[in-house]
Enzyme design. Structure first.
Site, mmCIF file in Angstrom:
data_model
loop_
_atom_site.group_PDB
_atom_site.id
_atom_site.type_symbol
_atom_site.label_atom_id
_atom_site.label_comp_id
_atom_site.label_asym_id
_atom_site.label_seq_id
_atom_site.Cartn_x
_atom_site.Cartn_y
_atom_site.Cartn_z
ATOM 1 N N ALA A 63 54.478 25.374 51.014
ATOM 2 C CA ALA A 63 55.093 24.266 51.731
ATOM 3 C C ALA A 63 56.014 24.748 52.849
ATOM 4 C CB ALA A 63 55.877 23.382 50.761
ATOM 5 N N CYS A 64 55.956 26.036 53.172
ATOM 6 C CA CYS A 64 56.848 26.581 54.194
ATOM 7 C C CYS A 64 56.495 26.053 55.586
ATOM 8 C CB CYS A 64 56.783 28.104 54.205
ATOM 9 S SG CYS A 64 57.403 28.863 52.700
ATOM 10 N N GLY A 65 57.506 25.915 56.417
ATOM 11 C CA GLY A 65 57.296 25.515 57.802
ATOM 12 C C GLY A 65 57.572 26.701 58.711
#
Length: 276
Positions: A63-65
């Site tokens: 879920a990293c941006g």
């Protein structure tokens, strides 16, 4: 570092498994037979589930941006502070990609990588060494143990032809952290080293300097481990290099994105300039 010749580029990319989940069956035809591309096996009696779809789309759970902003045209050779501000704003916009701690303030981690802000580090540069290697290091909270680690780091650098130029304590504001993060926050330091005399200070040999810094970084970890200075008694790391390079630097921590620039005072300093 060579950057693409673009006036301004901003790419914000993030992946989330929920964005790709589908309830639509996607048949795959092989010869005369039809098979379903399910990432997860169906249980007995099931004909479909919420995870239907190709594995590359539905099995990933990151879920990293990630964002990238660059401007190679404005400012002098060291870029502008505006690029940094825009990068921090982009990081703030991705707060939904990170987790928040139980105290409602601490985060699961956020950071930013930029060119080294040479204006900010003017005291560690000279005509003979305009671009030293810069290490961003997390050190033990306890002063005596921290000094032991520093001594080992300096010895390893000297043994590998890296003239040690000095330490700089990174200015931080612990009051911006949540209780959980404040309890375990390390002591933040930057270290500066001069390239080996056998290397010319130009673009062609810059990669050789970068390789040396990487290898020295690894050797430091080996030496600290042998002296039982690398980890705490509970097994958690007590010494960590966020970066060690003559081109880029990383400011990171267990904080939410919006808190990063409040914690690291350097990031609000106008002398902190970069092209990306």
């Amino acid at each position: 570092m060579r950057l693409p010749q673009a006036a301004m580029m901003a790419v914000i990319a993030a992946s989330a498994a929920s964005a790709f989940q589908t309830h639509i069956s996607r048949p795959h035809v092989v010869g005369s037979s039809t098979t379903s591309l399910n990432a997860f096996h169906l249980k007995e009696g099931e004909t479909r589930n919420m995870f239907e779809g190709p594995a590359p789309l539905v099995k990933e759970r990151d879920a990293c941006g990630v964002g990238f902003i660059a401007n190679t045209q404005s400012g002098d050779e060291f870029g502008t502070h505006k690029v940094l501000s825009q990068g921090l704003h982009a990081l703030d916009c991705m707060e939904h990609r990170g987790a928040c701690g139980g105290d409602g303030i601490s985060g699961d981690g956020a950071g930013i990588m930029t060119q080294i802000p040479w204006k900010l580090f003017a005291d560690y540069r000279s005509d003979g060494c305009p671009q030293p290697g810069v290490g961003q290091v997390f050190l033990p909270q306890e002063e005596a143990r921290r000094n032991e680690v520093k001594e080992v780091i300096e010895k390893v650098c000297e043994a590998n032809e890296l003239e040690f130029l000095g330490w700089r304590e990174v200015p931080v504001d612990p009051s911006t952290l949540g209780p959980q993060a404040r309890e375990v926050v390390p002591s933040m330091w930057q270290m500066f080293v001069k390239a080996p005399a056998r290397l010319e200070d130009d673009e062609e040999t810059r990669d050789a300097f970068e390789r040396t810094l990487y290898l020295v970084r690894r050797r430091i970890a080996v030496e600290l481990k042998a002296l039982d200075l690398l980890k705490k008694e509970d097994g958690s790391e007590e010494v960590y290099f966020a970066s060690f390079s003559s081109q880029t630097i990383v400011y990171k921590g267990m904080v939410q994105g919006c808190v990063l620039s409040q914690f690291y005072k350097d990031l609000e300093n106008e002398d902190y300039t970069t092209k990306f």
